[in-house]
Design an enzyme around this catalytic site. Structure first.
Site, PDB file in Angstrom:
ATOM      1  N   HIS A 127      60.475 112.082  92.968  1.00 24.88           N
ATOM      2  CA  HIS A 127      59.390 112.123  91.975  1.00 24.88           C
ATOM      3  C   HIS A 127      58.263 112.997  92.519  1.00 24.88           C
ATOM      4  O   HIS A 127      57.976 112.992  93.722  1.00 24.88           O
ATOM      5  CB  HIS A 127      58.875 110.706  91.700  1.00 24.88           C
ATOM      6  CG  HIS A 127      57.987 110.659  90.497  1.00 24.88           C
ATOM      7  ND1 HIS A 127      56.672 111.045  90.547  1.00 24.88           N
ATOM      8  CD2 HIS A 127      58.239 110.329  89.210  1.00 24.88           C
ATOM      9  CE1 HIS A 127      56.153 110.936  89.328  1.00 24.88           C
ATOM     10  NE2 HIS A 127      57.082 110.499  88.505  1.00 24.88           N
ATOM     11  N   GLU A 196      60.615 117.157  84.977  1.00 24.82           N
ATOM     12  CA  GLU A 196      59.290 116.549  84.849  1.00 24.82           C
ATOM     13  C   GLU A 196      58.261 117.497  85.457  1.00 24.82           C
ATOM     14  O   GLU A 196      57.984 117.440  86.666  1.00 24.82           O
ATOM     15  CB  GLU A 196      59.302 115.189  85.553  1.00 24.82           C
ATOM     16  CG  GLU A 196      58.075 114.389  85.226  1.00 24.82           C
ATOM     17  CD  GLU A 196      58.218 112.916  85.555  1.00 24.82           C
ATOM     18  OE1 GLU A 196      58.473 112.134  84.637  1.00 24.82           O
ATOM     19  OE2 GLU A 196      58.049 112.553  86.718  1.00 24.82           O
TER      20      GLU A 196
HETATM   21  P1  13P Z   1      53.469 109.865  82.325  1.00 27.10           P
HETATM   22  O1  13P Z   1      54.447 109.456  81.256  1.00 27.10           O
HETATM   23  O2  13P Z   1      52.374 108.872  82.537  1.00 27.10           O
HETATM   24  O3  13P Z   1      53.010 111.264  82.150  1.00 27.10           O
HETATM   25  O4  13P Z   1      54.287 109.846  83.709  1.00 27.10           O
HETATM   26  C1  13P Z   1      55.447 110.560  83.773  1.00 27.10           C
HETATM   27  C2  13P Z   1      56.128 110.197  85.021  1.00 27.10           C
HETATM   28  O5  13P Z   1      55.664 110.563  86.098  1.00 27.10           O
HETATM   29  C3  13P Z   1      57.361 109.389  84.917  1.00 27.10           C
HETATM   30  O6  13P Z   1      58.084 109.482  86.084  1.00 27.10           O
END
Ligand code: 13P
Length: 283
Positions: A127, A196
């Site tokens: 992450h 992400e």
């Molecule tokens: P948000 O949905 O709060 O932007 O976070 C995304 C995230 O980091 C999920 O792993």
């Protein structure tokens, strides 16, 4: 090597045929009581869907599967709640991280064998909060990924650029190559990839969600690198970053986006259920 973990090949295919909604609770909620509320609220919604589908005899199953990734301190309790409720057939358990070693003394870490023993099926790897805020290098991420696979957990591997600019594709390419280094095509095929972008995560300054079109472009870049290097690997792709009930349908409508990774909105029970409602309405 068989499909990671307790999910058999066929079960995994059934789960991935639906959109996958992964709730990454991060370091929230503050109390177990609040965690229970989120799960109970979700459970009530799923039960109402069941009642509806038996009333109209459509037999309409859910259009999504769920993975809850709570903070470690709540995992055992969350597992119990899932097992004792309707969620048992709907939701899986995920960890937010894994140690870089199965046995060595590592203060504060939780090993892959420990996660597997708790009945955890998924684990988030790499992450951006760990990569960028805690300095986790690509090498560390790669090590964790290998240990997740060794312990038959399904890795949800986060890939994403810090800044969106003309170098973004190159950045993604390099991050993918380093993250999956030395893995076999079979192993790469067992991973779920979460695109992400760091700039889209709600807690980062100036964050705004990516658009489905631009997220698809990045996913296609990632896919190209993976299929070039590991020709037989087929992966499932999620999008994460400021997903909420007003934008989720745009992402989930895309065939190439197999689900979402939700942070902030997943610990707000009303908002989370709204997301599930949207997901259920998309055919
Ligand atoms: P948000 O949905 O709060 O932007 O976070 C995304 C995230 O980091 C999920 O792993």
């Amino acid at each position: 090597m068989k499909r990671p973990n307790c999910l058999e090949e066929q079960e995994f295919r059934i789960v991935m045929n639906k959109k996958l909604i992964v709730a990454n609770w991060k370091m929230l909620p503050q109390s177990l009581a609040e965690a229970q509320e989120i799960l109970e609220f979700t459970n009530d919604y799923l039960e109402s869907l069941n009642d509806l589908s038996s009333a109209d005899s459509s037999g309409g199953g859910r259009e999504f599967s769920l993975v809850f990734c709570p903070p470690f301190v709540f995992i055992e309790e969350v597992a119990k709640i899932i097992k004792m409720s309707h969620l048992e057939h709907e939701a899986f358990l995920g960890a937010q991280d894994i140690a870089t070693d199965d046995k060595r003394a590592l203060t504060g870490d939780i090993s892959g064998p420990m996660l597997a023993k708790l009945g955890i099926q998924y684990v988030i790897i790499g992450h951006s909060e760990r990569r960028w805020k805690l300095g986790e290098s690509d090498e560390v991420v790669n090590k964790k990924l290998k240990l997740a696979l060794k312990n038959e957990l399904i890795p949800i591997v986060c890939i994403g650029e810090k800044i969106k600019d003309k170098n973004s594709s190159k950045f993604l390419e390099e991050q993918v190559n380093k993250t999956f280094k030395d893995l076999t095509a079979d192993e790469v095929g067992k991973c779920i990839i979460a695109y992400e972008p760091v700039w889209a995560i709600s807690t980062n300054p100036g964050a705004k969600p990516d658009t489905p079109v631009s997220a698809l472009e990045s996913i296609s870049t990632i896919k190209k690198v993976l299929t070039n290097n590991w020709p037989l690997a087929t992966n499932h792709y999620l999008y994460g970053g400021s997903v909420n009930s007003s934008n989720v349908d745009g992402f989930l409508k895309e065939k190439e986006i197999n689900g979402i990774l939700v942070g902030g909105a997943s610990v707000n029970k009303e908002e989370f259920v709204k997301i599930l409602e949207m997901a259920h309405s998309i055919k």
